[in-house]
Enzyme design. Structure first.
Site, mmCIF file in Angstrom:
data_model
loop_
_atom_site.group_PDB
_atom_site.id
_atom_site.type_symbol
_atom_site.label_atom_id
_atom_site.label_comp_id
_atom_site.label_asym_id
_atom_site.label_seq_id
_atom_site.Cartn_x
_atom_site.Cartn_y
_atom_site.Cartn_z
ATOM 1 N N ASP A 45 0.835 -1.210 0.000
ATOM 2 C CA ASP A 45 0.000 0.000 0.000
ATOM 3 C C ASP A 45 0.867 1.256 0.000
ATOM 4 O O ASP A 45 0.518 2.260 -0.619
ATOM 5 C CB ASP A 45 -0.919 0.004 1.229
ATOM 6 C CG ASP A 45 -2.017 -1.037 1.108
ATOM 7 O OD1 ASP A 45 -2.510 -1.262 -0.009
ATOM 8 O OD2 ASP A 45 -2.375 -1.642 2.148
ATOM 9 N N GLY A 46 1.997 1.178 0.707
ATOM 10 C CA GLY A 46 2.921 2.325 0.757
ATOM 11 C C GLY A 46 3.422 2.696 -0.634
ATOM 12 O O GLY A 46 3.591 3.884 -0.951
ATOM 13 N N ASN A 122 -4.986 8.441 1.991
ATOM 14 C CA ASN A 122 -5.360 7.785 3.250
ATOM 15 C C ASN A 122 -5.841 8.790 4.296
ATOM 16 O O ASN A 122 -6.975 8.738 4.734
ATOM 17 C CB ASN A 122 -4.165 7.043 3.846
ATOM 18 C CG ASN A 122 -4.107 5.586 3.444
ATOM 19 O OD1 ASN A 122 -5.022 5.085 2.805
ATOM 20 N ND2 ASN A 122 -3.045 4.912 3.826
ATOM 21 N N GLU A 123 -4.945 9.679 4.711
ATOM 22 C CA GLU A 123 -5.304 10.583 5.808
ATOM 23 C C GLU A 123 -4.277 11.683 6.005
ATOM 24 O O GLU A 123 -3.172 11.642 5.460
ATOM 25 C CB GLU A 123 -5.441 9.823 7.142
ATOM 26 C CG GLU A 123 -4.159 9.426 7.850
ATOM 27 C CD GLU A 123 -3.449 8.239 7.266
ATOM 28 O OE1 GLU A 123 -2.402 8.451 6.633
ATOM 29 O OE2 GLU A 123 -3.917 7.113 7.417
ATOM 30 N N ARG A 148 -7.966 18.651 23.215
ATOM 31 C CA ARG A 148 -6.641 18.574 23.840
ATOM 32 C C ARG A 148 -6.280 17.094 23.957
ATOM 33 O O ARG A 148 -7.068 16.307 24.479
ATOM 34 C CB ARG A 148 -6.670 19.218 25.224
ATOM 35 C CG ARG A 148 -5.314 19.182 25.935
ATOM 36 C CD ARG A 148 -5.407 19.836 27.282
ATOM 37 N NE ARG A 148 -5.443 21.274 27.161
ATOM 38 C CZ ARG A 148 -4.454 22.091 27.508
ATOM 39 N NH1 ARG A 148 -3.339 21.601 27.988
ATOM 40 N NH2 ARG A 148 -4.597 23.390 27.396
ATOM 41 N N ASP A 150 -3.384 13.774 22.192
ATOM 42 C CA ASP A 150 -2.198 13.403 21.407
ATOM 43 C C ASP A 150 -2.256 13.909 19.970
ATOM 44 O O ASP A 150 -1.224 14.228 19.380
ATOM 45 C CB ASP A 150 -2.036 11.879 21.375
ATOM 46 C CG ASP A 150 -1.436 11.363 22.666
ATOM 47 O OD1 ASP A 150 -1.197 12.188 23.579
ATOM 48 O OD2 ASP A 150 -1.206 10.142 22.777
ATOM 49 N N ALA A 185 -6.326 9.862 21.766
ATOM 50 C CA ALA A 185 -6.229 10.039 23.223
ATOM 51 C C ALA A 185 -6.583 11.457 23.681
ATOM 52 O O ALA A 185 -5.717 12.204 24.165
ATOM 53 C CB ALA A 185 -4.810 9.666 23.687
HETATM 54 P P1 NAD Z 1 4.104 1.496 7.002
HETATM 55 O O1 NAD Z 1 5.206 0.823 6.283
HETATM 56 O O2 NAD Z 1 4.243 1.854 8.456
HETATM 57 O O3 NAD Z 1 2.779 0.598 6.761
HETATM 58 C C1 NAD Z 1 1.603 0.815 7.376
HETATM 59 C C2 NAD Z 1 0.628 -0.333 7.154
HETATM 60 O O4 NAD Z 1 -0.603 0.264 6.804
HETATM 61 C C3 NAD Z 1 0.967 -1.339 6.040
HETATM 62 O O5 NAD Z 1 0.685 -2.626 6.525
HETATM 63 C C4 NAD Z 1 0.000 -0.963 4.930
HETATM 64 O O6 NAD Z 1 -0.390 -2.091 4.130
HETATM 65 C C5 NAD Z 1 -1.169 -0.466 5.732
HETATM 66 N N1 NAD Z 1 -2.045 0.421 4.980
HETATM 67 C C6 NAD Z 1 -1.715 1.529 4.269
HETATM 68 N N2 NAD Z 1 -2.812 2.047 3.713
HETATM 69 C C7 NAD Z 1 -3.849 1.247 4.086
HETATM 70 C C8 NAD Z 1 -5.225 1.277 3.852
HETATM 71 N N3 NAD Z 1 -5.780 2.249 3.136
HETATM 72 N N4 NAD Z 1 -5.994 0.316 4.417
HETATM 73 C C9 NAD Z 1 -5.461 -0.668 5.164
HETATM 74 N N5 NAD Z 1 -4.155 -0.748 5.434
HETATM 75 C C10 NAD Z 1 -3.363 0.211 4.907
HETATM 76 O O7 NAD Z 1 3.762 2.866 6.258
HETATM 77 P P2 NAD Z 1 3.396 3.128 4.756
HETATM 78 O O8 NAD Z 1 3.373 1.859 3.984
HETATM 79 O O9 NAD Z 1 4.216 4.274 4.280
HETATM 80 O O10 NAD Z 1 1.888 3.616 4.929
HETATM 81 C C11 NAD Z 1 1.571 4.867 5.505
HETATM 82 C C12 NAD Z 1 0.294 4.641 6.245
HETATM 83 O O11 NAD Z 1 0.565 3.991 7.459
HETATM 84 C C13 NAD Z 1 -0.398 5.907 6.646
HETATM 85 O O12 NAD Z 1 -1.169 6.450 5.617
HETATM 86 C C14 NAD Z 1 -1.220 5.437 7.841
HETATM 87 O O13 NAD Z 1 -2.539 5.110 7.467
HETATM 88 C C15 NAD Z 1 -0.561 4.171 8.292
HETATM 89 N N6 NAD Z 1 -0.224 4.302 9.695
HETATM 90 C C16 NAD Z 1 -0.872 3.467 10.559
HETATM 91 C C17 NAD Z 1 -0.651 3.594 11.921
HETATM 92 C C18 NAD Z 1 -1.409 2.680 12.834
HETATM 93 O O14 NAD Z 1 -2.182 1.850 12.340
HETATM 94 N N7 NAD Z 1 -1.236 2.815 14.132
HETATM 95 C C19 NAD Z 1 0.235 4.545 12.409
HETATM 96 C C20 NAD Z 1 0.886 5.361 11.505
HETATM 97 C C21 NAD Z 1 0.641 5.241 10.127
#
Ligand code: NAD
Length: 264
Positions: A45-46, A122-123, A148, A150, A185
């Site tokens: 996905d990345g 994504n976000e 207020r 994280d 949080a």
């Molecule tokens: P990364 O290598 O940390 O991978 C993050 C994981 O998120 C991977 O397993 C990827 O397959 C999954 N992912 C990405 N988009 C997705 C989607 N639309 N639906 C389901 N799973 C999805 O980072 P990356 O690959 O550069 O991806 C960046 C994404 O990581 C950000 O957009 C964010 O959504 C996600 N992220 C998740 C968390 C968390 O779940 N706690 C924290 C930080 C970032």
């Protein structure tokens, strides 16, 4: 038709990307890195998030398809063993396009710095570089709450299965043109109060985050992290633009959710 293939950069992805590239050329398709009609992303996905950001200035003219070399991805849903089939589909069949909504983020600053506009697949997440963030939140021009805690995460429907899901947000079907605001949080006591539930906002309902005091913020747009200073406001809404995915076979969203989180 013009194509480009993007790889995550590991050995397996590079090999498969090269294979896709060669097959497509054998079918007389032209490789064009700057103005492709179709982008094949090989990795996870990345890799698709990166591909989206490379071509987000020409979303009307480009469609995306993803091959996963790790586990099943939300955007990368073709298996390496299927690439021959995929190439034949790309070369021979007029494909169906599925459009997903995107998030528009506009960051405005104090002082001379011009406002900046971003698109997220994504976000967008907003955190502090130190301690908690304090933000006044306005929805559709009306004051809603002071947050207020994280941080805050504003996601698209297709991003609802990513960071948003880890924050307890709902999974939204990408046919819904909306964005979701989820808290990280929040501090809730007699002094500070937030609604506590994720909010789903329809198209044209703008969400404005206004820092209560001057601070630096860590703002992420998908996989990109930006250090932001002198932030006056962060405006989020459903973007006018959409991302187009090339669909060669049905793979319903809820099936993908099930295979990614339940049966996979
Ligand atoms: P990364 O290598 O940390 O991978 C993050 C994981 O998120 C991977 O397993 C990827 O397959 C999954 N992912 C990405 N988009 C997705 C989607 N639309 N639906 C389901 N799973 C999805 O980072 P990356 O690959 O550069 O991806 C960046 C994404 O990581 C950000 O957009 C964010 O959504 C996600 N992220 C998740 C968390 C968390 O779940 N706690 C924290 C930080 C970032």
């Amino acid at each position: 038709m013009k194509f480009t293939v993007r790889s995550r950069g590991d050995q397996e992805s590079n090999m498969i990307a090269q294979k896709v590239h060669n097959y497509l050329e054998e079918f007389q398709l032209t490789s064009d890195v700057s103005e492709p009609d179709i982008v094949v992303s090989v990795g996870g996905d990345g890799t698709m998030l990166e591909a989206f950001h490379v071509y987000n200035h020409r979303l009307e003219d480009v469609s995306f398809v993803g091959v996963h070399t790790g586990h099943l991805g939300f955007y990368a849903d073709w298996q390496p063993e299927e690439v021959e089939k995929l190439v034949i589909h790309i070369a021979k069949t007029p494909f169906k396009i599925v459009e997903y909504p995107l998030l528009e983020v506009i960051i405005r600053y104090y002082g001379e710095k011009k406002a900046e506009r971003f698109l997220a697949l994504n976000e967008c997440s907003v955190k502090s570089t130190e301690g908690s963030i304090v933000m006044d939140i306005e929805i559709k021009g009306e004051s809603f709450e002071t947050f207020r805690g994280d941080g805050l995460c504003i996601s698209t429907p297709s991003g609802s299965t990513a960071y948003n899901k880890a924050l307890g947000g709902a999974i939204l079907h990408p046919s819904l043109a909306c964005i979701q605001l989820a808290e990280m949080a929040s501090i809730n006591n007699r002094v500070y109060r937030t609604v506590g539930s994720p909010l789903v906002l329809p198209q044209h309902h703008t969400c404005l985050l206004k820092p209560v005091k001057e601070a630096d913020f860590q703002v992420t747009i998908d996989h990109l992290t930006l250090l932001q200073q002198d932030v006056k406001s962060i405006q989020c809404r459903v973007a006018e633009e959409k991302i187009r995915f090339a669909r060669f076979r049905p793979f319903p969203f809820w099936k993908r959710v099930r295979e990614s989180f339940i049966t996979g």
